[in-house]
Design an enzyme around this catalytic site. Structure first.
Site, PDB file in Angstrom:
ATOM      1  N   SER A 198      -4.688  -9.893   7.322  1.00 19.31           N
ATOM      2  CA  SER A 198      -4.437 -10.951   6.809  1.00 19.31           C
ATOM      3  C   SER A 198      -6.181 -11.119   7.312  1.00 19.31           C
ATOM      4  O   SER A 198      -6.962 -10.985   7.477  1.00 19.31           O
ATOM      5  CB  SER A 198      -3.000 -11.748   7.171  1.00 19.31           C
ATOM      6  OG  SER A 198      -3.521 -13.191   5.759  1.00 19.31           O
ATOM      7  N   ASP A 269       0.346  -2.291 -18.016  1.00 23.45           N
ATOM      8  CA  ASP A 269       0.719  -1.652 -16.858  1.00 23.45           C
ATOM      9  C   ASP A 269       0.906   0.615 -17.452  1.00 23.45           C
ATOM     10  O   ASP A 269       0.341   0.827 -17.012  1.00 23.45           O
ATOM     11  CB  ASP A 269       2.954  -1.662 -16.868  1.00 23.45           C
ATOM     12  CG  ASP A 269       3.443  -0.756 -16.074  1.00 23.45           C
ATOM     13  OD1 ASP A 269       2.917   0.374 -15.160  1.00 23.45           O
ATOM     14  OD2 ASP A 269       4.324  -0.855 -16.530  1.00 23.45           O
ATOM     15  N   ASP A 272      -2.924   2.885 -17.050  1.00 21.41           N
ATOM     16  CA  ASP A 272      -2.730   3.389 -16.229  1.00 21.41           C
ATOM     17  C   ASP A 272      -2.186   4.787 -16.048  1.00 21.41           C
ATOM     18  O   ASP A 272      -2.515   5.507 -15.145  1.00 21.41           O
ATOM     19  CB  ASP A 272      -3.194   3.046 -14.806  1.00 21.41           C
ATOM     20  CG  ASP A 272      -0.958   2.398 -14.650  1.00 21.41           C
ATOM     21  OD1 ASP A 272      -0.779   2.696 -14.860  1.00 21.41           O
ATOM     22  OD2 ASP A 272      -1.445   0.696 -14.068  1.00 21.41           O
ATOM     23  N   ASP A 276       5.114   1.677 -15.082  1.00 23.04           N
ATOM     24  CA  ASP A 276       6.088   1.946 -13.312  1.00 23.04           C
ATOM     25  C   ASP A 276       6.238   0.263 -13.512  1.00 23.04           C
ATOM     26  O   ASP A 276       6.348  -0.156 -11.966  1.00 23.04           O
ATOM     27  CB  ASP A 276       5.351   2.509 -12.139  1.00 23.04           C
ATOM     28  CG  ASP A 276       4.192   2.649 -11.843  1.00 23.04           C
ATOM     29  OD1 ASP A 276       3.370   1.011 -12.868  1.00 23.04           O
ATOM     30  OD2 ASP A 276       3.237   2.796 -11.217  1.00 23.04           O
ATOM     31  N   ILE A 278       3.384  -1.973 -12.729  1.00 21.00           N
ATOM     32  CA  ILE A 278       2.899  -1.691 -11.606  1.00 21.00           C
ATOM     33  C   ILE A 278       1.237  -1.442 -12.395  1.00 21.00           C
ATOM     34  O   ILE A 278       0.769  -0.442 -12.830  1.00 21.00           O
ATOM     35  CB  ILE A 278       2.844  -0.784 -10.905  1.00 21.00           C
ATOM     36  CG1 ILE A 278       3.738  -1.112  -9.948  1.00 21.00           C
ATOM     37  CG2 ILE A 278       1.311  -0.896  -9.916  1.00 21.00           C
ATOM     38  CD1 ILE A 278       4.133   0.259  -8.865  1.00 21.00           C
ATOM     39  N   ASP A 417      -1.899  -8.383  -4.331  1.00 18.53           N
ATOM     40  CA  ASP A 417      -2.040  -9.272  -3.360  1.00 18.53           C
ATOM     41  C   ASP A 417      -2.555 -10.702  -3.687  1.00 18.53           C
ATOM     42  O   ASP A 417      -3.387 -11.089  -4.393  1.00 18.53           O
ATOM     43  CB  ASP A 417      -2.804  -9.020  -2.521  1.00 18.53           C
ATOM     44  CG  ASP A 417      -3.007 -10.077  -1.298  1.00 18.53           C
ATOM     45  OD1 ASP A 417      -3.073 -10.969  -1.002  1.00 18.53           O
ATOM     46  OD2 ASP A 417      -3.688  -9.311  -0.089  1.00 18.53           O
ATOM     47  N   HIS A 457       0.857  -9.650  -0.508  1.00 19.94           N
ATOM     48  CA  HIS A 457       0.117  -9.452   0.739  1.00 19.94           C
ATOM     49  C   HIS A 457       0.457  -8.507   2.178  1.00 19.94           C
ATOM     50  O   HIS A 457       1.196  -8.948   2.893  1.00 19.94           O
ATOM     51  CB  HIS A 457       0.296 -10.447   0.830  1.00 19.94           C
ATOM     52  CG  HIS A 457      -0.866 -11.261   1.887  1.00 19.94           C
ATOM     53  ND1 HIS A 457      -2.435 -10.183   1.663  1.00 19.94           N
ATOM     54  CD2 HIS A 457      -0.875 -11.538   3.232  1.00 19.94           C
ATOM     55  CE1 HIS A 457      -3.293 -11.334   3.109  1.00 19.94           C
ATOM     56  NE2 HIS A 457      -2.523 -12.139   3.789  1.00 19.94           N
TER      57      HIS A 457
END
Ligand SMILES: *[C@@H]1O[C@H](CO)[C@@H](O)[C@H](O)[C@H]1NC(C)=O
Ligand SMILES: *[C@@H]1O[C@H](CO)[C@@H](O)[C@H](O)[C@H]1NC(C)=O
Ligand SMILES: *[C@@H]1O[C@H](CO)[C@@H](O)[C@H](O)[C@H]1NC(C)=O
Ligand SMILES: *[C@@H]1O[C@H](CO)[C@@H](O)[C@H](O)[C@H]1NC(C)=O
Ligand SMILES: *[C@@H]1O[C@H](CO)[C@@H](O)[C@H](O)[C@H]1NC(C)=O
Length: 550
Positions: A198, A269, A272, A276, A278, A417, A457
């Site tokens: 960060s 999702d 890709d 999942d 994500i 993030d 993050h």
């Protein structure tokens, strides 16, 4: 009397050599240490496993009851180095016994608006990677604590410390401490490493540009480069969704956002290749919020979007532009939690939950203790960038000196993030590549960026994000290998010239590092992306391969 507090005299032929125990060396080091502008505040020997009380720690850094466990037997020093007539840095040094020292130094940075020493990374550092530990260093970046405009108000030199000076001074003082402490052993430091996430990532890139000789290897997580735009973006996005007028028809209420983000995940999702939860590459998609409008039936009557709210949500996912219309910061990440800009109320009263914006603009930008972000605009952002307090915004991409001296950077960034959008790292990487006019092979010879799908993050999230992340303690002791631990991979690159072709990330039950492993995934150096092979178990790292995007 503990076993570690004696000295023995070994007679070797005609000469005698005094072998001093580390505890004694630590005790006597106070009177021997001599570093310009630096005062020793405390020094004490802490055997491995003992608890180190940290009573001077500010409440916003977890004090005053904070303790840190000594993860090796160490001589701990606390020092204050003057950086100007009106400013000083607190620096901590944790020095392992020479027989447990890997002859390397590890320096650490800060998070947020700084002011908290990164004990987690220092603990990982002295515990080491299996063949002895690093001598580890930390700093408060020139002020104690991580909330409040008072940290910066009328303290231009404290702003300079936070903005650009702390890590360089930490490096210079730390190297000298190590030299003087280990001098009696005949052992000298070999390599200098830095790890931060960060703000720590921002400090690292800035340091590589301003002081390329400081570090041989740098592990830079979720870096907040272009820091003023990172911080200002929260205010701009809050305003775009109608804040602070909580009754405005355009305002999108906190409870609506869960459904909005869920709809994004549902839509993208699977694209890709693996369902999942994500979104692997959020920057490659465009989201149309009209599907969430009332009447479409996607969200129920209490959560669906009015036409004005549809417009607010659309604007929330557009990039940030300056007053003159120039795009200065990328769009917020699809699939990420939005609370940094969408949960700015308390008991029905508008109040920004993300305090960094108000603290920094009050104390360092406007010198006005009454200023609030409620009417925040592009002009407030541009004004801050124009004065650039303490050079905090340096997003200078010319890393040519660091590159030429053979320095190595491993950077990583989660793809969900909410604090620093990962597209910022993508742009910084390609910016460095073009500033130095490098081929992909050239830039990969010193700088590799790994995106971690499903990481928030710096740590946390649905993805297989654990790679020995900076600021996250402890590392999984079973996975200290360069294949799984980014700091180990960095050491391997710097010392054995073996670059990380991949990094395997691990997902643990309940996000507890070192706990039961639920899944692993192979991560790839950008622009390569991690793709499922299409047949084998998605929970196994071997089922993922690095491919160049089409
Ligand atoms: C930070 O706290 C330490 C005590 O832990 C104190 O000695 C030091 O003066 C403080 N630094 C600043 C800049 O206030
Ligand atoms: C900040 O404002 C105060 C009160 O107006 C003033 O005394 C002080 O000099 C200002 N500081 C800076 C750095 O401008
Ligand atoms: C609308 O959906 C949310 C989330 O699924 C649920 O918590 C809420 O009770 C629903 N409200 C109505 C009026 O059905
Ligand atoms: C909100 O309510 C809580 C609990 O009643 C209280 O502690 C807090 O101070 C309130 N916040 C504001 C901004 O009024
Ligand atoms: C699954 O793994 C095996 C063994 O590594 C490999 O031979 C095979 O090609 C993989 N399947 C797919 C679909 O890639």
């Amino acid at each position: 009397m503990s076993a570690s507090t004696f000295s023995v005299v070994i007679l070797l032929g005609t000469f005698a050599r005094v072998v001093t125990s580390s505890a004694d060396a630590c005790a006597s080091f106070g009177s021997r240490l001599s570093i310009p502008k630096t005062a020793l505040i405390a020094h004490e020997y802490h055997p491995n496993g003992t608890s180190i009380p940290l009573p001077g720690t500010a409440p916003s850094c977890g004090g005053p009851d904070l303790h840190a466990t000594a993860t090796a037997s160490i001589c701990r020093l606390v020092l204050a180095t003057k950086t100007s007539p009106s400013s000083k840095l607190q620096i901590e040094a944790w020095l392992p016994d020479e027989q447990n020292w890997n002859a390397n130094l590890l320096f650490t940075g800060n998070g947020g608006i700084g002011g908290c020493i990164d004990y987690a990374t220092m603990q990982n550092g002295v515990a080491g990677l299996g063949r002895g530990g690093f001598a580890a260093f930390g700093t408060n970046a020139g002020h104690n604590g991580s909330v409040g405009h008072e940290l910066f108000l009328n303290r231009p030199e404290a702003i300079n410390d936070f903005g650009h000076r702390a890590v360089h001074v930490e490096a210079e003082v730390g190297k000298e401490i190590a030299r003087q402490y280990y001098d009696r052993t005949g052992k000298a430091a070999r390599k200098n490493y830095y790890a931060g996430c960060s703000t720590g990532g921002r400090q690292g890139f800035q340091n590589a540009q301003m002081h390329p000789q400081d570090f041989d290897g740098m592990l830079l997580g979720s870096p907040g480069v272009d820091w003023l735009h990172v911080v200002a973006s929260k205010g701009i996005l809050a305003r775009r969704i109608g804040w602070p007028d909580l009754n405005s028809p355009a305002y999108v209420r906190p409870e609506q956002w869960g459904g909005i983000v869920e709809a994004q995940v549902k839509q993208f999702d699977a694209l890709d290749g693996v369902e999942d939860g994500i979104i692997d590459e959020p920057t490659t998609h465009r989201f149309d919020p009209t599907i969430l409008a009332c009447g479409t039936g996607v969200l129920n009557a209490s959560l669906c979007l009015t036409p004005q709210q549809v417009e607010s949500v659309r604007r929330a996912y557009e990039p940030i532009a300056s007053s003159s219309g120039e795009i200065v910061y990328p769009a917020f990440e699809l699939g990420s939690r939005t609370d940094v800009f969408s949960e700015n109320q308390e008991n029905g009263t508008a109040r920004m939950g993300y305090t960094i914006l108000q603290d920094f603009w009050r104390g360092a930008v406007y010198n006005d203790t009454d200023w609030t972000p409620e009417s925040f605009s592009e002009a407030d952002m541009d004004f801050a960038v124009g004065i650039n307090p303490g050079l905090v915004n340096s997003a200078e991409k010319d890393l040519s000196s660091f590159y030429q001296r053979g320095g190595k950077i491993i950077s990583y960034h989660g793809r969900t993030d909410e604090t620093v959008t990962s597209a910022n790292s993508e742009q910084f990487f390609t910016g460095v590549q073009s500033a130095l006019d490098l081929t992909l092979e050239d830039i990969h010879s010193f700088y590799r960026l790994f995106f971690l799908p499903g990481m928030h993050h710096c740590s946390g999230g649905l993805g297989a994000w654990s790679i020995g992340n900076a600021m996250k303690y402890p590392y999984d002791k079973a996975l200290l290998d360069p294949k799984y631990n980014a700091l180990a991979a960095l050491v391997e690159w710097v010392e054995n010239d073996v670059p990380p072709e991949t990094l395997i990330g691990t997902k643990y039950k309940d996000d507890i590092v070192g706990g039961r492993i639920l899944a692993q995934r192979t991560h790839c150096p950008y622009p390569l992306v991690s793709k499922w092979d299409g047949g084998n178990d998605t929970k196994l790292a071997t089922s993922w391969e690095c491919r160049m995007p089409l």
